[in-house]
Motif scaffolding. Structure first.
Motif, PDB file in Angstrom:
ATOM      1  N   MET A 214      38.380  38.091  39.803  1.00 35.39           N
ATOM      2  CA  MET A 214      38.393  36.987  39.058  1.00 35.39           C
ATOM      3  C   MET A 214      39.442  35.875  39.467  1.00 35.39           C
ATOM      4  O   MET A 214      39.171  34.552  39.432  1.00 35.39           O
ATOM      5  CB  MET A 214      38.806  37.219  37.535  1.00 35.39           C
ATOM      6  CG  MET A 214      38.073  38.457  36.932  1.00 35.39           C
ATOM      7  SD  MET A 214      36.489  37.606  36.641  1.00 35.39           S
ATOM      8  CE  MET A 214      36.961  36.608  35.332  1.00 35.39           C
ATOM      9  N   LYS A 215      40.741  36.190  40.192  1.00 32.83           N
ATOM     10  CA  LYS A 215      41.447  35.187  40.740  1.00 32.83           C
ATOM     11  C   LYS A 215      41.170  34.802  42.378  1.00 32.83           C
ATOM     12  O   LYS A 215      41.410  33.607  42.397  1.00 32.83           O
ATOM     13  CB  LYS A 215      42.857  35.769  40.998  1.00 32.83           C
ATOM     14  CG  LYS A 215      43.438  36.413  39.695  1.00 32.83           C
ATOM     15  CD  LYS A 215      44.717  37.244  39.814  1.00 32.83           C
ATOM     16  CE  LYS A 215      45.264  37.720  38.581  1.00 32.83           C
ATOM     17  NZ  LYS A 215      46.341  38.825  38.558  1.00 32.83           N
ATOM     18  N   LEU A 216      40.419  35.570  42.831  1.00 34.38           N
ATOM     19  CA  LEU A 216      40.061  35.134  44.258  1.00 34.38           C
ATOM     20  C   LEU A 216      38.874  34.497  44.416  1.00 34.38           C
ATOM     21  O   LEU A 216      38.849  33.460  45.158  1.00 34.38           O
ATOM     22  CB  LEU A 216      40.141  36.323  45.078  1.00 34.38           C
ATOM     23  CG  LEU A 216      41.247  37.186  45.669  1.00 34.38           C
ATOM     24  CD1 LEU A 216      40.889  38.368  46.243  1.00 34.38           C
ATOM     25  CD2 LEU A 216      42.114  36.276  46.332  1.00 34.38           C
ATOM     26  N   GLY A 217      38.011  34.667  43.635  1.00 32.84           N
ATOM     27  CA  GLY A 217      36.606  34.072  43.590  1.00 32.84           C
ATOM     28  C   GLY A 217      35.859  34.569  44.986  1.00 32.84           C
ATOM     29  O   GLY A 217      36.293  35.493  45.240  1.00 32.84           O
ATOM     30  N   TRP A 218      34.837  33.960  45.356  1.00 33.27           N
ATOM     31  CA  TRP A 218      33.748  34.587  46.361  1.00 33.27           C
ATOM     32  C   TRP A 218      33.922  33.512  47.404  1.00 33.27           C
ATOM     33  O   TRP A 218      34.162  32.394  47.035  1.00 33.27           O
ATOM     34  CB  TRP A 218      32.450  34.525  45.660  1.00 33.27           C
ATOM     35  CG  TRP A 218      31.695  35.584  46.217  1.00 33.27           C
ATOM     36  CD1 TRP A 218      30.455  35.439  46.908  1.00 33.27           C
ATOM     37  CD2 TRP A 218      31.881  36.851  45.942  1.00 33.27           C
ATOM     38  NE1 TRP A 218      29.772  36.721  47.076  1.00 33.27           N
ATOM     39  CE2 TRP A 218      30.694  37.696  46.738  1.00 33.27           C
ATOM     40  CE3 TRP A 218      32.639  37.820  45.566  1.00 33.27           C
ATOM     41  CZ2 TRP A 218      30.627  38.967  46.830  1.00 33.27           C
ATOM     42  CZ3 TRP A 218      32.599  39.080  45.710  1.00 33.27           C
ATOM     43  CH2 TRP A 218      31.388  39.801  46.165  1.00 33.27           C
ATOM     44  N   PRO A 219      33.869  34.024  48.915  1.00 35.12           N
ATOM     45  CA  PRO A 219      33.381  35.329  49.177  1.00 35.12           C
ATOM     46  C   PRO A 219      34.601  36.384  49.289  1.00 35.12           C
ATOM     47  O   PRO A 219      34.355  37.588  49.642  1.00 35.12           O
ATOM     48  CB  PRO A 219      32.804  35.159  50.593  1.00 35.12           C
ATOM     49  CG  PRO A 219      33.590  33.979  51.070  1.00 35.12           C
ATOM     50  CD  PRO A 219      33.902  33.065  49.837  1.00 35.12           C
ATOM     51  N   GLU A 220      35.878  35.886  49.166  1.00 35.78           N
ATOM     52  CA  GLU A 220      37.110  36.797  49.382  1.00 35.78           C
ATOM     53  C   GLU A 220      37.076  37.883  48.430  1.00 35.78           C
ATOM     54  O   GLU A 220      37.828  38.995  48.931  1.00 35.78           O
ATOM     55  CB  GLU A 220      38.432  36.040  49.247  1.00 35.78           C
ATOM     56  CG  GLU A 220      38.429  35.046  50.367  1.00 35.78           C
ATOM     57  CD  GLU A 220      37.968  33.611  50.070  1.00 35.78           C
ATOM     58  OE1 GLU A 220      37.096  33.612  49.159  1.00 35.78           O
ATOM     59  OE2 GLU A 220      38.007  32.738  50.925  1.00 35.78           O
ATOM     60  N   GLY A 221      36.405  37.840  47.076  1.00 35.58           N
ATOM     61  CA  GLY A 221      36.431  38.874  46.402  1.00 35.58           C
ATOM     62  C   GLY A 221      35.770  40.166  46.600  1.00 35.58           C
ATOM     63  O   GLY A 221      35.798  41.306  46.200  1.00 35.58           O
ATOM     64  N   ARG A 222      34.819  39.876  47.951  1.00 36.15           N
ATOM     65  CA  ARG A 222      34.317  41.065  48.435  1.00 36.15           C
ATOM     66  C   ARG A 222      35.143  42.141  48.918  1.00 36.15           C
ATOM     67  O   ARG A 222      34.928  43.266  49.096  1.00 36.15           O
ATOM     68  CB  ARG A 222      33.195  40.710  49.461  1.00 36.15           C
ATOM     69  CG  ARG A 222      33.921  40.336  50.783  1.00 36.15           C
ATOM     70  CD  ARG A 222      32.917  39.760  51.725  1.00 36.15           C
ATOM     71  NE  ARG A 222      33.196  39.599  52.926  1.00 36.15           N
ATOM     72  CZ  ARG A 222      34.241  38.618  53.442  1.00 36.15           C
ATOM     73  NH1 ARG A 222      34.815  37.825  52.556  1.00 36.15           N
ATOM     74  NH2 ARG A 222      34.893  38.707  54.689  1.00 36.15           N
ATOM     75  N   ILE A 223      36.337  41.679  49.243  1.00 36.40           N
ATOM     76  CA  ILE A 223      37.101  42.538  50.229  1.00 36.40           C
ATOM     77  C   ILE A 223      37.851  43.553  49.073  1.00 36.40           C
ATOM     78  O   ILE A 223      37.731  44.798  49.215  1.00 36.40           O
ATOM     79  CB  ILE A 223      38.463  41.752  50.655  1.00 36.40           C
ATOM     80  CG1 ILE A 223      37.718  40.974  51.729  1.00 36.40           C
ATOM     81  CG2 ILE A 223      39.318  42.890  51.578  1.00 36.40           C
ATOM     82  CD1 ILE A 223      38.562  39.939  52.450  1.00 36.40           C
ATOM     83  N   PRO A 224      38.594  43.288  47.964  1.00 37.45           N
ATOM     84  CA  PRO A 224      38.981  43.999  46.963  1.00 37.45           C
ATOM     85  C   PRO A 224      38.093  45.085  46.418  1.00 37.45           C
ATOM     86  O   PRO A 224      38.156  46.100  45.968  1.00 37.45           O
ATOM     87  CB  PRO A 224      39.928  43.301  45.979  1.00 37.45           C
ATOM     88  CG  PRO A 224      39.243  41.931  46.128  1.00 37.45           C
ATOM     89  CD  PRO A 224      38.915  41.760  47.491  1.00 37.45           C
ATOM     90  N   LEU A 225      36.664  44.406  46.152  1.00 35.54           N
ATOM     91  CA  LEU A 225      35.449  45.148  45.784  1.00 35.54           C
ATOM     92  C   LEU A 225      35.212  46.302  46.626  1.00 35.54           C
ATOM     93  O   LEU A 225      35.058  47.678  46.264  1.00 35.54           O
ATOM     94  CB  LEU A 225      34.345  44.452  45.322  1.00 35.54           C
ATOM     95  CG  LEU A 225      34.388  43.530  44.255  1.00 35.54           C
ATOM     96  CD1 LEU A 225      33.187  42.783  44.138  1.00 35.54           C
ATOM     97  CD2 LEU A 225      34.518  44.468  43.043  1.00 35.54           C
ATOM     98  N   ALA A 226      35.221  46.217  48.023  1.00 31.64           N
ATOM     99  CA  ALA A 226      35.093  47.103  48.954  1.00 31.64           C
ATOM    100  C   ALA A 226      36.071  48.096  48.970  1.00 31.64           C
ATOM    101  O   ALA A 226      35.713  49.426  49.054  1.00 31.64           O
ATOM    102  CB  ALA A 226      34.828  46.507  50.241  1.00 31.64           C
TER     103      ALA A 226
END
Length: 425
Positions: free
Chosen positions: A306-318
């Motif tokens: 929610m804070k980083l947005g996309w595409p950076e958010g893929r990293i904490p998801l991974a």
């Protein structure tokens, strides 16, 4: 060019509508409102392809009221206000309120949902929302309180067979082909209870058969789908199959497969919040007490997206995906709450033992409320044995430890406190 089979077969009346008899069958709640000619605002919650949009269109047609539709994916606050203004100006005295149908209402932002409140409350429009997500998570409380919630179910085998037989016997294009449904198990299995997907599969199999008569077999269906793995999924429902593979890969402790399926979702344009929410569910349901930190990490990943947005958010998801997949697994808490809910439904409202009741008044004290209660912190080890369950259930066991390293510590503590009660058979 002919419209897709799923569109050609879309029901126009309740008599043609298949499934959801708990809502639209004789005497059912929605059927009564439709027959009375007045409906209140409601939200339809269910998986793809079970008739949410179709049902809204049928209701508008039967009530002979204007029907406006918005997609939450492409519409903004301005579009909502424009539709509301048109509904105001186009309404006639004593006519039922125009219906505003919002597909994928779970994707509406808070400001978009706020812009609906006044019109729904004053009856300017009757809102029908459709969602594949739990509305209690996605729809703001003021709007949810103004709407009834109706749950639609995946179609049963009998419903799907009725749909197939109706398609091959009544569709203007399929009637020309003399189609025999010799075997249907594969089509039904791949459809997953989704009517639109089933009709897309049927259309693909028929197209793959070439000219002349068609005898459909399971082998033919599987071969057609293997040659065209995405063709039957024209409206994007495949992400429900992929999310299933994703969750099962985490549950099965395969981080490689879990990352692969997440990559498929990302490449397919899946909503990152959808992925993050599934991780939260998996952390609670599948990892549970075997590694309680999993839920904390999944929640942190959700916040980070929610804070980083996309595409950076893929990293904490991974990061969360690998951690969850590699974690030990336990569903003891999940099984425990379902067991408790089953006991409550079966035994009803059992009285709270007197010693556990609060006693804020002198009358309650005289009646014995709180009498005999032992305050655990006054005893060695902050534990004293006493009854906490209702009298009729005092020997009932609900939670059963599954003995992962983390959960074993909890189990040993219970053995220390309760001794024989927590010994497993």
């Amino acid at each position: 060019m002919s419209a897709p089979l799923a569109e050609r077969m879309r029901p126009r009346t309740l008599e043609e509508y298949i499934g959801q008899q708990h809502l639209v069958g004789e005497g059912a709640v929605l059927r009564k409102m439709i027959d009375a000619g007045r409906i209140s605002s409601f939200i339809l919650w269910g998986p793809p392809g079970v008739g949410k949009t179709t049902l809204a269109q049928i209701i508008a047609h039967q009530l002979e009221t204007p029907f406006y539709t918005l997609s939450a994916v492409t519409s903004g606050v301005k579009d909502v206000r424009d539709v509301i203004e048109r509904a105001k100006s186009g309404r006639f005295f004593n006519q039922a309120s125009p219906i505003l149908f919002i597909d994928e209402i779970h994707r509406f932002s808070k400001s978009q949902q706020d812009s609906l409140l006044g019109a729904v409350e004053k009856g300017v429009v009757t809102l029908i929302g459709a969602t594949t997500e739990n509305p209690s998570f996605e729809v703001i409380r003021p709007l949810l309180s103004r709407c009834q919630l109706y749950v639609l179910k995946s179609l049963e085998k009998e419903d799907l067979m009725t749909l197939l037989e109706r398609a091959v016997s009544t569709d203007v294009e399929l009637k020309k082909r003399h189609i025999e449904l010799k075997e249907t198990a594969a089509m039904l299995r791949y459809s997953g209870g989704d009517a639109r997907k089933l009709l897309n599969i049927l259309e693909l199999v028929v197209e793959s058969a070439g000219e002349g008569d068609v005898v459909i077999t399971d082998e033919m269906t599987v071969e057609s789908l293997q040659q065209n793995p995405l063709a039957y999924d024209k409206d994007g429902e495949m992400h429900y199959d992929i999310i299933s593979a994703f969750i099962k890969s985490i549950r099965g402790s395969d981080p490689d497969a879990a990352l692969y399926w997440m990559a498929r979702m990302i490449e397919g344009g899946e909503d990152p919040q959808f992925i993050a929410r599934r991780l939260l569910i998996s952390a609670a349901e599948d990892i549970g007490l075997a590694n309680p930190n999993a839920l904390l990490l999944a929640n942190a990943a959700f916040d980070a997206v929610m804070k980083l947005g996309w595409p950076e958010g893929r990293i904490p998801l991974a990061e969360a995906v690998v951690y969850l997949a590699a974690s030990p697994k336990s569903n003891s808490a999940y099984l425990g709450i379902d067991t408790a809910l089953g006991i409550v439904k079966e035994t009803g409202n059992q009285p709270v033992p007197l010693h556990l009741r609060n006693a804020p008044t002198s009358l309650m004290k005289k009646l014995g409320y709180s009498d005999g209660y032992k305050y655990a912190h006054d005893y060695d080890g902050h534990f004293v044995e006493q009854q906490y369950m209702p009298d009729e259930l005092k020997t009932t066991r609900i939670w059963h430890a599954q003995h992962s390293p983390s959960e074993e510590k909890l189990y040993q503590q219970m053995l220390k406190c309760w001794k024989e009660r927590y010994k497993e058979e």
